[in-house]
Design a protein around this motif. Structure first.
Motif, mmCIF file in Angstrom:
data_model
loop_
_atom_site.group_PDB
_atom_site.id
_atom_site.type_symbol
_atom_site.label_atom_id
_atom_site.label_comp_id
_atom_site.label_asym_id
_atom_site.label_seq_id
_atom_site.Cartn_x
_atom_site.Cartn_y
_atom_site.Cartn_z
ATOM 1 N N PRO A 70 0.808 -1.230 0.000
ATOM 2 C CA PRO A 70 0.000 0.000 0.000
ATOM 3 C C PRO A 70 0.834 1.270 0.000
ATOM 4 N N PHE A 71 2.055 1.217 0.509
ATOM 5 C CA PHE A 71 2.921 2.394 0.522
ATOM 6 C C PHE A 71 3.208 2.844 -0.912
ATOM 7 N N GLU A 72 3.538 1.887 -1.793
ATOM 8 C CA GLU A 72 3.825 2.218 -3.191
ATOM 9 C C GLU A 72 2.560 2.658 -3.914
ATOM 10 N N ARG A 73 1.456 2.041 -3.638
ATOM 11 C CA ARG A 73 0.202 2.420 -4.305
ATOM 12 C C ARG A 73 -0.237 3.829 -3.901
ATOM 13 N N ASN A 74 0.038 4.197 -2.635
ATOM 14 C CA ASN A 74 -0.366 5.521 -2.157
ATOM 15 C C ASN A 74 0.547 6.631 -2.659
ATOM 16 N N GLU A 75 1.832 6.318 -2.867
ATOM 17 C CA GLU A 75 2.787 7.332 -3.322
ATOM 18 C C GLU A 75 3.607 6.762 -4.481
ATOM 19 N N PRO A 76 2.985 6.527 -5.622
ATOM 20 C CA PRO A 76 3.682 5.875 -6.741
ATOM 21 C C PRO A 76 4.798 6.748 -7.309
ATOM 22 N N GLY A 77 5.794 6.071 -7.846
ATOM 23 C CA GLY A 77 6.860 6.770 -8.554
ATOM 24 C C GLY A 77 8.017 7.247 -7.702
#
Length: 524
Positions: A377-384
């Motif tokens: 979820p960390f990557e999905r919330n702050e992608p890139g």
């Protein structure tokens, strides 16, 4: 310090249970899988395994959202399987450490369901609820570590609840004495079953400012690079003075049982890490030292870090070192394959308890995960931003075949490439492999009081290399590390004793070869 103490003299090995070994073929690791690999851990030479969360959970954050502190998620097995794992581990001389997640529960935990039922609920104060700000917005500016506000509005009761992580992870109120006792009793539940201790998740977050003051801006925040949470300094949401009392109370619970350990997860500056040993060493036995994870991989910097850490330790405080974990990029990805061998020597010869991360002993790299396969979820919330943790959580490689011996099904995360060379079976047959190096180091460390518990003395450092002595009475070793991919002069006179280990084949005398680490028996 003549009597052996397992958590001081031994080596801890972290297992991320979803990714270690899958016994039932569903593509997700489980307790039976771990149980089936205990002999591997014995042959490797570690002393304890730490298992990341296995409690019942909706898996919004893969187990760090706990819905029952006294159970096992069916995904991993049940309490009886854990009992069997404990019995088998203890029969082999292995200790077992569980994660404990005290800062927050799942929003599906019965406590929270009852807490949000009404403002008059007996469990309302087990969580942190606040009225809206005058404009109807969140009560203050606190931010979630996973992005966005740390406050979620509850339509039913008209208040906000705090979540320093996902909104499905409401923060528990550790100022409530009933909540504290319930959590301590949950710890006792597992200790009575034979668990040998706990690694406590984000222990420095459990207490929050009683006045709910805004956090100040971070002047060093880098837009588009840092996580959104770093926009503010966590002055009122982390490392509050009251936290030390909670840590001491947890330690008291653990000390009710013989030879148990309390480890605290701390992403803090050095001077704050050592504070968690507590007054009179009544805090965590091992406040986790993650300083090597983010350190520049340079001889002078690492040598200085070792000296600063040793100088900062309270009298009697035992150090510890970590090179990688489930939240940070793998060591082989950070420093490269050749320097990963040097890193292995460093980790297992510094003074203090080392913690290894599964797969580092076979040189596993971070695995790029396409966005449509991202689970974190960390990557999905702050992608890139490269904040995702999936790359370092990919399945363990046991054999050079489809599924890598991890599963007979479809693995929950892709395996990545180089499976044919980075696996246990292949490297077990290769005396020059990284796995063979780890086994040699662990065997040497176990047989030496100097390496397991002795004193440390920095002997010399240059831009390229770092040398130090480990000594316990007449048991002495000198360790020399070349941090570069070019030959380097030894930063001290060559030790008179024999070179008992080198990361390279052939003789070991004169200048260090590129990416070489050596261990000499004896002193200067």
């Amino acid at each position: 310090m003549k009597e052996r103490l397992w958590w001081r003299d031994g080596v801890v090995y972290q297992v991320y249970p979803r990714s270690f070994a899958d016994a039932n073929g569903d593509g997700i690791g489980d307790l039976e899988g771990i149980r089936g690999k205990l002999d591997y851990l014995v042959s490797l030479g570690v002393d304890a395994l730490w298992i990341s969360p296995i409690y019942p959970s909706p898996m919004a954050d893969f187990g760090y959202d706990v819905s029952d502190y006294r159970g096992i998620d069916p995904l991993f097995g049940d309490v009886e399987v854990l009992d069997a794992l404990l019995a088998d581990a203890h029969a082999r001389g292995l200790k077992v450490i569980l994660d404990f997640v005290p800062n927050h529960s799942s929003d599906e935990h019965p406590w929270f369901r009852e807490s949000r039922r009404s403002c008059d609920s007996a469990f309302r104060d087990w969580y942190i609820w606040r009225d809206p700000a005058p404009d109807g917005g969140p009560p203050n500016n606190w931010l979630s570590n996973f992005g966005g506000s740390a406050w979620a509005f509850d339509e039913h009761t008209g208040q906000y609840y705090l979540h320093l992580f996902l909104d499905k992870q409401p923060d528990l109120n550790w100022r409530n004495p009933m909540l504290r006792e319930a959590m301590y009793d949950a710890m006792r539940f597992w200790l009575r079953r034979g668990v040998d201790g706990f690694r406590v998740d984000v222990i420095y977050h459990v207490m929050k400012d009683a006045e709910f003051r805004d956090n100040p801006p971070n002047p060093d925040y880098r837009e588009g690079i840092d996580s959104e949470a770093q926009r503010l300094l966590p002055l009122h949401t982390a490392d509050l003075p009251e936290t030390q009392g909670i840590v001491a109370a947890m330690r008291s619970v653990v000390d009710e049982f013989p030879e148990r350990v309390l480890i605290g997860e701390l992403y803090l500056p050095l001077e704050r890490i050592v504070a968690y040993y507590g007054e009179g060493l009544e805090g965590a036995n091992l406040p986790f030292n993650f300083l090597l994870i983010g350190a520049p991989w340079e001889a002078r910097f690492v040598a200085g870090l070792v000296e600063r850490y040793e100088a900062a330790l309270p009298e009697g405080g035992w150090p510890n070192w970590v090179l990688g974990n489930h939240d940070k990029p793998r060591i082989a990805s950070r420093v490269g394959d050749a320097q990963a061998r040097v890193a292995a020597v460093l980790l297992l010869t510094l003074r203090g308890t080392p913690t290894m991360y599964y797969g580092d002993e076979i040189g596993m790299h971070d695995v790029p995960i396409p966005f449509d396969e991202v689970r974190d979820p960390f990557e999905r919330n702050e992608p890139g931003k490269g904040l995702g943790r999936d790359p370092q959580r990919t399945p363990m490689r046991w054999f050079p075949r489809e599924g890598a011996g991890f599963t007979r099904g479809v693995p929950w995360l892709r395996l990545g490439d180089c499976v044919a060379s980075r696996n246990v079976a292949t490297q077990s047959d290769d005396p020059a492999s990284l796995l063979s190096l780890y086994r040699m180091l662990l065997r040497l460390r176990r047989g030496s009081s100097a390496l397991s518990r002795g004193a440390i003395r920095v002997l010399g450092v240059s831009d390229e290399a770092f040398a130090y002595e480990r000594r316990d009475g007449d048991d002495r070793f000198v360790v020399v590390l070349n941090f570069t991919d070019a030959p380097a002069a030894l930063p001290v006179a060559e030790p008179a004793g024999a070179c008992v280990l080198s990361t390279h084949d052939g003789g070991a005398s004169g200048e260090l070869r590129a990416n070489e680490a050596r261990i000499y028996r004896g002193s200067l």
